[in-house]
Design a protein around this motif. Structure first.
Motif, PDB file in Angstrom:
ATOM      1  N   LEU A 109       8.149   1.547   1.711  1.00 19.07           N
ATOM      2  CA  LEU A 109       8.242   0.102   1.889  1.00 19.07           C
ATOM      3  C   LEU A 109       7.175  -0.299   2.888  1.00 19.07           C
ATOM      4  O   LEU A 109       7.130   0.234   3.997  1.00 19.07           O
ATOM      5  N   LEU A 110       6.295  -1.219   2.499  1.00 18.83           N
ATOM      6  CA  LEU A 110       5.172  -1.587   3.372  1.00 18.83           C
ATOM      7  C   LEU A 110       5.347  -2.968   3.989  1.00 18.83           C
ATOM      8  O   LEU A 110       4.403  -3.527   4.543  1.00 18.83           O
ATOM      9  N   ASP A 111       6.570  -3.523   3.901  1.00 18.20           N
ATOM     10  CA  ASP A 111       6.816  -4.846   4.488  1.00 18.20           C
ATOM     11  C   ASP A 111       6.422  -4.852   5.961  1.00 18.20           C
ATOM     12  O   ASP A 111       6.799  -3.953   6.701  1.00 18.20           O
ATOM     13  N   GLY A 112       5.699  -5.845   6.339  1.00 16.90           N
ATOM     14  CA  GLY A 112       5.381  -6.011   7.750  1.00 16.90           C
ATOM     15  C   GLY A 112       4.362  -5.026   8.287  1.00 16.90           C
ATOM     16  O   GLY A 112       4.118  -4.981   9.493  1.00 16.90           O
ATOM     17  N   ILE A 113       3.804  -4.212   7.420  1.00 19.28           N
ATOM     18  CA  ILE A 113       2.783  -3.275   7.891  1.00 19.28           C
ATOM     19  C   ILE A 113       1.413  -3.878   7.608  1.00 19.28           C
ATOM     20  O   ILE A 113       1.145  -4.332   6.494  1.00 19.28           O
ATOM     21  N   ASP A 114       0.573  -3.898   8.609  1.00 20.43           N
ATOM     22  CA  ASP A 114      -0.772  -4.455   8.441  1.00 20.43           C
ATOM     23  C   ASP A 114      -1.615  -3.484   7.629  1.00 20.43           C
ATOM     24  O   ASP A 114      -1.911  -2.385   8.085  1.00 20.43           O
ATOM     25  N   GLN A 115      -1.942  -3.904   6.422  1.00 15.42           N
ATOM     26  CA  GLN A 115      -2.642  -2.979   5.533  1.00 15.42           C
ATOM     27  C   GLN A 115      -4.156  -3.035   5.681  1.00 15.42           C
ATOM     28  O   GLN A 115      -4.863  -2.271   5.027  1.00 15.42           O
ATOM     29  N   GLY A 116      -4.627  -3.906   6.519  1.00 19.56           N
ATOM     30  CA  GLY A 116      -6.064  -3.980   6.749  1.00 19.56           C
ATOM     31  C   GLY A 116      -6.794  -4.551   5.558  1.00 19.56           C
ATOM     32  O   GLY A 116      -6.200  -4.745   4.499  1.00 19.56           O
ATOM     33  N   PRO A 117      -8.074  -4.810   5.715  1.00 16.27           N
ATOM     34  CA  PRO A 117      -8.833  -5.403   4.625  1.00 16.27           C
ATOM     35  C   PRO A 117      -9.057  -4.396   3.502  1.00 16.27           C
ATOM     36  O   PRO A 117      -9.125  -3.191   3.752  1.00 16.27           O
ATOM     37  N   ASP A 118      -9.128  -4.894   2.291  1.00 17.52           N
ATOM     38  CA  ASP A 118      -9.572  -4.071   1.165  1.00 17.52           C
ATOM     39  C   ASP A 118      -8.678  -2.859   0.920  1.00 17.52           C
ATOM     40  O   ASP A 118      -9.151  -1.773   0.616  1.00 17.52           O
ATOM     41  N   ARG A 119      -7.369  -3.075   1.023  1.00 16.52           N
ATOM     42  CA  ARG A 119      -6.439  -1.978   0.774  1.00 16.52           C
ATOM     43  C   ARG A 119      -6.764  -0.733   1.596  1.00 16.52           C
ATOM     44  O   ARG A 119      -6.579   0.387   1.175  1.00 16.52           O
TER      45      ARG A 119
END
Length: 424
Positions: A109-119
């Motif tokens: 679950l990636l809710d609330g995780i900063d995934q940064g630009p461009d995946r």
DNA sequence: TCTGGGGTCCTAGGACCC
DNA sequence: TCTGGGGTCCTAGGACCC
């Protein structure tokens, strides 16, 4: 609340595990066989390109494999299980919310995780797993598990995507385009039979199911099909299951390497499987009271014999010897002399937690804790040393019936004496 | 000769009860 | 023509997953 699911799936997992310790087979066709060297259950990209099918019986394609110089491995679950744990441990670095879906797949679950630009985050996960474990993985990211599955599948097969497809970054029209190019049988939850049924009704793609009439879907495919259709519409119906639910039944069975025709040998094999099943039961912290035993001569040919018998323990238990005793009694009832058996197995069910297990002191069928303690002591010895360092004599010593594994690699990560040697 | 093993969920229908 | 109704529990069978 919106969910963001990432499905991480190991590419050709069993083949990839073998390659970690046999790098010479990188870029060369490799397959892994099922138990008993029965059929193909994992294929490298190169093997797929040769037209070798999933589930194909080994004896049917043995010649083709030889002609093309395909490397063949028997399945080595000690190795795959160990590498799987390492992959999961690595993934835990990236999200606290993780569901281990199978030996080679996990949802994060990636809710609330900063995934940064461009995946960037997804690529970081992929690179880290590769670096730490040697296993290549693909990621599909979406608002529902069913869509994440589809994204993952695409990420795996479209080389330009570099192993990652995030459909939360796509607009509606692009998603529909993806669904239109996804065959109905490739949708998670749509198996062989439903795919046939749906195709008869002109529902040939994931997109067509997404647009299908909901009540019609429910009528013909129960709530299970309805959930799938809703998930395609972006409505999350399947949540993340962090803690695995305790098992409701435990099955242990295996085809014999050589046919078995005597009751003595049959009981040995049975006793061995019962030992494995009750070990798993104790590992779950559970007890059980129902036991089923089955035998079969194999389902091919008209003289096939299959039979099954069920019984109960007087009280729920996790003691191996109690399960062995009742299983043997059941076996005597279904074993027919003069037949040549291919397989037997045991199913343990009516499972409850060991803590809350009912006892009936007055009927004399209270749980025999001394016996269970003995079983647990055996577990810890076998865990420390090696499976079957101590075991019940009924398991037999010769074990002529054990499965064939003619192409087995070493237990390179779980046995000191089989550690690979690196030459200086 | 030779076709894996281990799971889950849902529904329909029968048995049984009041 | 008519044979009560409604509820629960259990099992078998059919579908799916890896």
């Amino acid at each position: 609340m919106k969910n963001i699911f990432a499905l991480v799936d190991c590419n050709n997992f069993y083949v990839s595990c073998e390659r970690v310790f046999a790098p010479a087979f990188e870029n060369r066709p490799v397959v892994v066989l099922s138990n008993n060297d029965g059929c193909i259950i994992s294929r490298s990209k190169e093997a797929k390109a040769l037209g070798i099918k999933m589930g194909e019986p080994f004896f049917k394609c043995e010649r083709t494999l030889k002609e093309h110089g395909v490397k063949v491995f028997s399945s080595n679950y000690a190795l795959y299980g160990d590498i799987s744990r390492r992959v999961i441990d690595t993934l835990r670095q990236f999200s606290p919310d993780i569901e281990i879906y199978s030996i080679d797949e996990a949802f994060l679950l990636l809710d609330g995780i900063d995934q940064g630009p461009d995946r960037g985050y997804a690529h970081l996960i992929r690179d880290t797993v590769k670096k730490w474990t040697g296993i290549p993985v693909s990621l599909g990211i979406a608002g529902t598990k069913t869509l994440a599955k589809i994204a993952n599948e695409r990420a795996k097969h479209d080389a330009s995507l570099n192993g990652v497809l995030d459909i939360t970054q796509m607009d509606g029209a692009t998603i529909d385009e993806l669904l239109r190019s996804t065959d109905i049988e490739d949708v998670w939850g749509i198996g062989f039979r439903w795919a046939n049924f749906l195709r008869k009704h002109r529902i040939d793609t994931a997109y067509a199911l997404k647009k299908a009439d909901t009540s019609w879907v429910r009528r013909h495919m129960t709530v299970v099909g309805e959930r799938t259709a809703m998930e395609l519409n972006g409505i999350s119906c399947l949540s993340l299951e962090k803690a695995p639910a305790p098992k409701k039944q435990i099955v242990s069975s295996r085809s014999f390497g050589k046919p078995v025709s005597t009751l003595t040998e049959m009981n040995e094999a049975l006793s061995y499987y019962v030992t494995r099943a009750s070990e798993r039961l104790r590992r779950e912290g559970s007890v059980a009271s129902a036991v089923q035993v089955f035998i079969t001569t194999g389902s091919f040919g008209k003289d096939a014999y299959f039979n099954m018998a069920s019984g109960r323990l007087p009280a729920p238990s996790a003691d191996t010897s109690s399960f062995i005793r009742i299983s043997k009694a059941l076996m005597e009832g279904i074993f027919r002399k003069g037949l040549s058996y291919k397989k037997c197995g045991v199913i343990i069910s009516d499972i409850t937690s060991a803590q809350g297990a009912e006892t009936d002191l007055f009927a004399g069928n209270y749980r025999n804790s001394k016996k269970e303690d003995l079983s647990r002591a055996m577990d810890s010895i076998n865990k420390k040393w090696e499976r079957d360092t101590v075991s019940f004599a009924s398991n037999g010593r010769e074990r002529k019936w054990v499965m064939r594994r003619g192409f087995l690699s070493g237990r390179v990560t779980t046995r000191w004496d089989e550690l690979p040697v690196v030459k200086a």
